[in-house]
Design a protein around this motif. Structure first.
Motif, PDB file in Angstrom:
ATOM      1  N   TYR A  76      35.182  41.938  49.409  1.00  0.00           N
ATOM      2  CA  TYR A  76      35.568  41.046  48.303  1.00  0.00           C
ATOM      3  C   TYR A  76      37.022  41.310  47.913  1.00  0.00           C
ATOM      4  O   TYR A  76      37.828  40.384  47.764  1.00  0.00           O
ATOM      5  N   ALA A  77      37.329  42.599  47.710  1.00  0.00           N
ATOM      6  CA  ALA A  77      38.680  42.963  47.279  1.00  0.00           C
ATOM      7  C   ALA A  77      39.714  42.551  48.311  1.00  0.00           C
ATOM      8  O   ALA A  77      40.788  42.017  47.973  1.00  0.00           O
ATOM      9  N   ASN A  78      39.425  42.787  49.589  1.00  0.00           N
ATOM     10  CA  ASN A  78      40.364  42.396  50.647  1.00  0.00           C
ATOM     11  C   ASN A  78      40.608  40.886  50.649  1.00  0.00           C
ATOM     12  O   ASN A  78      41.740  40.426  50.877  1.00  0.00           O
ATOM     13  N   ALA A  79      39.553  40.124  50.407  1.00  0.00           N
ATOM     14  CA  ALA A  79      39.711  38.671  50.387  1.00  0.00           C
ATOM     15  C   ALA A  79      40.565  38.221  49.211  1.00  0.00           C
ATOM     16  O   ALA A  79      41.381  37.301  49.328  1.00  0.00           O
ATOM     17  N   ILE A  80      40.393  38.864  48.061  1.00  0.00           N
ATOM     18  CA  ILE A  80      41.216  38.531  46.897  1.00  0.00           C
ATOM     19  C   ILE A  80      42.677  38.894  47.158  1.00  0.00           C
ATOM     20  O   ILE A  80      43.593  38.115  46.851  1.00  0.00           O
ATOM     21  N   ILE A  81      42.899  40.062  47.728  1.00  0.00           N
ATOM     22  CA  ILE A  81      44.271  40.490  48.033  1.00  0.00           C
ATOM     23  C   ILE A  81      44.930  39.504  48.993  1.00  0.00           C
ATOM     24  O   ILE A  81      46.071  39.061  48.770  1.00  0.00           O
ATOM     25  N   ASP A 120      50.883  36.343  38.148  1.00  0.00           N
ATOM     26  CA  ASP A 120      49.442  36.320  38.409  1.00  0.00           C
ATOM     27  C   ASP A 120      49.124  36.854  39.800  1.00  0.00           C
ATOM     28  O   ASP A 120      48.110  37.541  39.997  1.00  0.00           O
ATOM     29  N   LYS A 121      49.946  36.521  40.784  1.00  0.00           N
ATOM     30  CA  LYS A 121      49.734  37.053  42.131  1.00  0.00           C
ATOM     31  C   LYS A 121      49.779  38.580  42.112  1.00  0.00           C
ATOM     32  O   LYS A 121      48.939  39.255  42.735  1.00  0.00           O
ATOM     33  N   ASN A 122      50.744  39.137  41.401  1.00  0.00           N
ATOM     34  CA  ASN A 122      50.869  40.595  41.325  1.00  0.00           C
ATOM     35  C   ASN A 122      49.644  41.214  40.654  1.00  0.00           C
ATOM     36  O   ASN A 122      49.111  42.227  41.115  1.00  0.00           O
ATOM     37  N   ARG A 123      49.217  40.620  39.550  1.00  0.00           N
ATOM     38  CA  ARG A 123      48.070  41.164  38.811  1.00  0.00           C
ATOM     39  C   ARG A 123      46.801  41.129  39.653  1.00  0.00           C
ATOM     40  O   ARG A 123      46.061  42.110  39.729  1.00  0.00           O
ATOM     41  N   LEU A 124      46.551  39.996  40.291  1.00  0.00           N
ATOM     42  CA  LEU A 124      45.352  39.868  41.112  1.00  0.00           C
ATOM     43  C   LEU A 124      45.357  40.881  42.257  1.00  0.00           C
ATOM     44  O   LEU A 124      44.345  41.552  42.523  1.00  0.00           O
ATOM     45  N   GLN A 125      46.499  40.986  42.930  1.00  0.00           N
ATOM     46  CA  GLN A 125      46.584  41.961  44.020  1.00  0.00           C
ATOM     47  C   GLN A 125      46.444  43.384  43.497  1.00  0.00           C
ATOM     48  O   GLN A 125      45.708  44.203  44.072  1.00  0.00           O
ATOM     49  N   GLY A 126      47.142  43.696  42.419  1.00  0.00           N
ATOM     50  CA  GLY A 126      47.133  45.064  41.897  1.00  0.00           C
ATOM     51  C   GLY A 126      45.751  45.516  41.478  1.00  0.00           C
ATOM     52  O   GLY A 126      45.318  46.634  41.816  1.00  0.00           O
ATOM     53  N   GLU A 127      45.027  44.664  40.758  1.00  0.00           N
ATOM     54  CA  GLU A 127      43.688  45.042  40.327  1.00  0.00           C
ATOM     55  C   GLU A 127      42.748  45.173  41.513  1.00  0.00           C
ATOM     56  O   GLU A 127      41.924  46.102  41.575  1.00  0.00           O
ATOM     57  N   ALA A 128      42.840  44.254  42.466  1.00  0.00           N
ATOM     58  CA  ALA A 128      41.956  44.322  43.633  1.00  0.00           C
ATOM     59  C   ALA A 128      42.252  45.550  44.488  1.00  0.00           C
ATOM     60  O   ALA A 128      41.330  46.203  45.003  1.00  0.00           O
ATOM     61  N   ILE A 129      43.524  45.898  44.655  1.00  0.00           N
ATOM     62  CA  ILE A 129      43.879  47.104  45.402  1.00  0.00           C
ATOM     63  C   ILE A 129      43.342  48.341  44.696  1.00  0.00           C
ATOM     64  O   ILE A 129      42.799  49.263  45.332  1.00  0.00           O
ATOM     65  N   LEU A 130      43.457  48.388  43.386  1.00  0.00           N
ATOM     66  CA  LEU A 130      42.952  49.524  42.614  1.00  0.00           C
ATOM     67  C   LEU A 130      41.435  49.652  42.759  1.00  0.00           C
ATOM     68  O   LEU A 130      40.912  50.745  43.002  1.00  0.00           O
ATOM     69  N   LEU A 131      40.715  48.531  42.610  1.00  0.00           N
ATOM     70  CA  LEU A 131      39.258  48.583  42.739  1.00  0.00           C
ATOM     71  C   LEU A 131      38.848  49.006  44.140  1.00  0.00           C
ATOM     72  O   LEU A 131      37.920  49.806  44.319  1.00  0.00           O
ATOM     73  N   LEU A 185      34.027  40.111  41.185  1.00  0.00           N
ATOM     74  CA  LEU A 185      34.059  41.467  41.717  1.00  0.00           C
ATOM     75  C   LEU A 185      33.769  42.473  40.610  1.00  0.00           C
ATOM     76  O   LEU A 185      32.996  43.424  40.809  1.00  0.00           O
ATOM     77  N   TYR A 186      34.354  42.273  39.434  1.00  0.00           N
ATOM     78  CA  TYR A 186      34.054  43.162  38.306  1.00  0.00           C
ATOM     79  C   TYR A 186      32.566  43.120  37.945  1.00  0.00           C
ATOM     80  O   TYR A 186      31.957  44.157  37.655  1.00  0.00           O
ATOM     81  N   VAL A 187      31.989  41.936  37.947  1.00  0.00           N
ATOM     82  CA  VAL A 187      30.562  41.803  37.631  1.00  0.00           C
ATOM     83  C   VAL A 187      29.726  42.582  38.637  1.00  0.00           C
ATOM     84  O   VAL A 187      28.776  43.291  38.282  1.00  0.00           O
ATOM     85  N   ASN A 188      30.090  42.456  39.904  1.00  0.00           N
ATOM     86  CA  ASN A 188      29.365  43.165  40.949  1.00  0.00           C
ATOM     87  C   ASN A 188      29.479  44.670  40.776  1.00  0.00           C
ATOM     88  O   ASN A 188      28.498  45.407  40.930  1.00  0.00           O
ATOM     89  N   LEU A 189      30.658  45.145  40.425  1.00  0.00           N
ATOM     90  CA  LEU A 189      30.850  46.573  40.187  1.00  0.00           C
ATOM     91  C   LEU A 189      30.052  47.040  38.975  1.00  0.00           C
ATOM     92  O   LEU A 189      29.473  48.128  38.978  1.00  0.00           O
ATOM     93  N   LEU A 224      26.593  33.938  42.955  1.00  0.00           N
ATOM     94  CA  LEU A 224      25.642  35.010  43.218  1.00  0.00           C
ATOM     95  C   LEU A 224      26.356  36.349  43.098  1.00  0.00           C
ATOM     96  O   LEU A 224      26.476  37.094  44.054  1.00  0.00           O
ATOM     97  N   ALA A 225      26.837  36.655  41.903  1.00  0.00           N
ATOM     98  CA  ALA A 225      27.692  37.819  41.721  1.00  0.00           C
ATOM     99  C   ALA A 225      26.987  39.119  42.041  1.00  0.00           C
ATOM    100  O   ALA A 225      27.617  40.111  42.320  1.00  0.00           O
ATOM    101  N   SER A 226      25.674  39.123  42.041  1.00  0.00           N
ATOM    102  CA  SER A 226      24.943  40.351  42.315  1.00  0.00           C
ATOM    103  C   SER A 226      24.245  40.325  43.661  1.00  0.00           C
ATOM    104  O   SER A 226      23.297  41.065  43.891  1.00  0.00           O
ATOM    105  N   CYS A 227      24.673  39.458  44.575  1.00  0.00           N
ATOM    106  CA  CYS A 227      23.987  39.372  45.866  1.00  0.00           C
ATOM    107  C   CYS A 227      24.012  40.715  46.559  1.00  0.00           C
ATOM    108  O   CYS A 227      24.949  41.472  46.439  1.00  0.00           O
TER     109      CYS A 227
END
Length: 455
Positions: free
Chosen positions: A117-122, A135-146, A50-54, A15-18
């Motif tokens: 969402y971002a906090n949960a991904i981080i 991959d851990k760095n990329r996921l955290q970095g993008e989520a922190i930026l968003l 998260l990107y879809v939701n944004l 439900l990416a647009s909930c």
């Protein structure tokens, strides 16, 4: 923390647009956080949601009634609103918003859902024992930026706001406000972390995921707010020195997806889909159904400005005429070369021009102000006083970025010139530099009090 909040991920995938993710009942067939982050594919899927939701429903969804592009362009002086009275949109355009405004409430709720969402991904990436470090760095970095981007817009819209990195529902539901300057300081720290975690190389050639330079651009924006002129200059120069980017000399190519001046853009959902901007602003042979450009904005262009010719479309009906934004031209089924551009290099030029001017280095600043003028077919400006330089910067940036992500409002606010709106906006008063906190949020969480002054 209650375990049901760890089940957010698969809900987000399905439900990416909930719209109303406040509490989620325990599912019987969903993956928990630890399971999601045992595998790169499922972790990437969580971030993609998260990107879809944004893209579909957030402050950066330009073709949306909660997108800050149209809302703040009409709140300032770039768009006239022709909406029927939908969710308080008309009140915002007339500077009559109150704490019961449902559009403002929707913006607040959507942003804090996405921050969660971002906090949960981080958290999931940080605590994963299975994912490779890269991959851990990329996921955290993008989520922190968003997350930082969302907090940036919330702070600029509302002033003092709650800041949290927690997944603890009971803690978050009673959180008080953090003073605006402290929020900005925290974002400087967060974006510093994102820059370290993210590579400069894009993970997709179409630049649909942000890289480290996008984090630097947002950091440079915040340095301007903090009046850290030298740091803003240095950060902007770091972006310009990157071989990834080059100024786009052709006015007709600025909103085409393949340009090397693009730092980050959002891809439409399906192949051939129009950008949200192209659909949202389009009207022809009829009166506007949503927005049209103000006479004040149109009149700020000279007839030989190529942007007036390329980025505005005249529309007439009987004896009436309007201009609509026409930066994005491809409608549904015809779009092969346009994505929604979130960050482009021209902003870096303006940041550098402002930072240098504020250090009284006007001769060095002029080329960065003149770049977009000359591309638009206008003569370069000659030597200016400090005050005249800022006036010209505001006018030129307005012509360059009209209807894009609230630039006009945020620039007037940052430079202390919001009261200029009173000349064309009869309901403008100084306290409306920030919006009211939503009434329902204050009722749910009294720790958010006091309400912003004037509301």
């Amino acid at each position: 923390m209650k375990k049901r909040y760890f089940y957010f991920f698969l809900v987000a995938l399905l439900l990416a647009s909930c719209e109303d993710l406040v509490e989620v009942d325990d599912p019987t067939n969903q993956l928990g956080t630890a399971q999601v982050f045992e595998d790169v594919q499922t972790a990437n899927a969580a971030l993609t949601s998260l990107y879809v939701n944004l893209r579909d429903r957030s402050v950066i969804t330009e073709g949306s009634y909660i997108g800050i592009g149209p809302l703040l362009a009409s709140y300032a002086d770039d768009l006239d609103c022709y909406h029927y009275d939908q969710n308080g949109v008309v009140d915002i355009s007339q500077n009559l918003q109150q704490e019961t405004n449902t559009t403002i409430e929707s913006i607040w709720k959507a942003a804090y859902q996405q921050i969660y969402y971002a906090n949960a991904i981080i958290y999931g990436a940080q605590h994963s024992t299975a994912l490779p470090t890269e991959d851990k760095n990329r996921l955290q970095g993008e989520a922190i930026l968003l997350r930082s981007l969302l907090y940036y817009y919330l702070q600029q819209l509302f002033g003092d706001i709650p800041y949290t990195t927690s997944l603890d529902y009971e803690y978050n539901r009673s959180l008080g406000k953090t003073e605006a300057s402290a929020v900005l300081e925290q974002l400087v720290s967060d974006l510093g972390d994102a820059i370290v975690l993210l590579e400069d190389d894009y993970r997709n050639a179409e630049r649909i995921y942000p890289n480290g330079k996008v984090a630097e651009l947002l950091l440079a924006r915040i340095y301007l707010l903090q009046e850290e002129w030298a740091l803003a200059q240095q950060t902007a120069e770091s972006i310009l020195q990157s071989p990834l980017y080059a100024f786009q000399p052709d006015i007709l190519e600025v909103f085409h997806k393949s340009g090397s001046h693009i730092l980050w853009q959002l891809k439409p959902k399906n192949s051939g889909d129009a950008t949200t901007e192209a659909t949202f602003y389009y009207f022809t042979g009829a009166a506007p159904h949503a927005y049209a450009l103000t006479g004040d904005l149109v009149g700020s262009f000279t007839g030989d400005d190529l942007r007036k010719q390329a980025w505005m479309a005249p529309v007439s009906l009987n004896d009436d005429s309007w201009y609509r934004p026409d930066k994005y031209k491809n409608l549904a089924g015809t779009n092969t070369n346009e994505y929604s551009v979130v960050f482009r290099l021209e902003e870096v030029y303006f940041i550098l021009a402002e930072a240098l001017a504020k250090q009284n280095r006007l001769d060095e600043a002029l080329p960065y102000l003149n770049a977009t003028r000359e591309r638009a077919g206008l003569d370069a400006l000659a030597s200016l006083s400090s005050e005249d330089f800022i006036t010209e910067l505001l006018a030129e940036k307005r012509r360059e970025f009209f209807t894009e992500f609230g630039h006009r409002f945020f620039d007037l606010k940052r430079l202390g010139r919001l009261d200029e709106l009173s000349a064309v906006k009869p309901n403008w008063v100084a306290h409306k530099s920030v919006w009211p906190l939503p009434q329902n949020e204050l009722l749910l969480n009294p720790n958010l009090n006091p309400q912003n002054p004037g509301y």
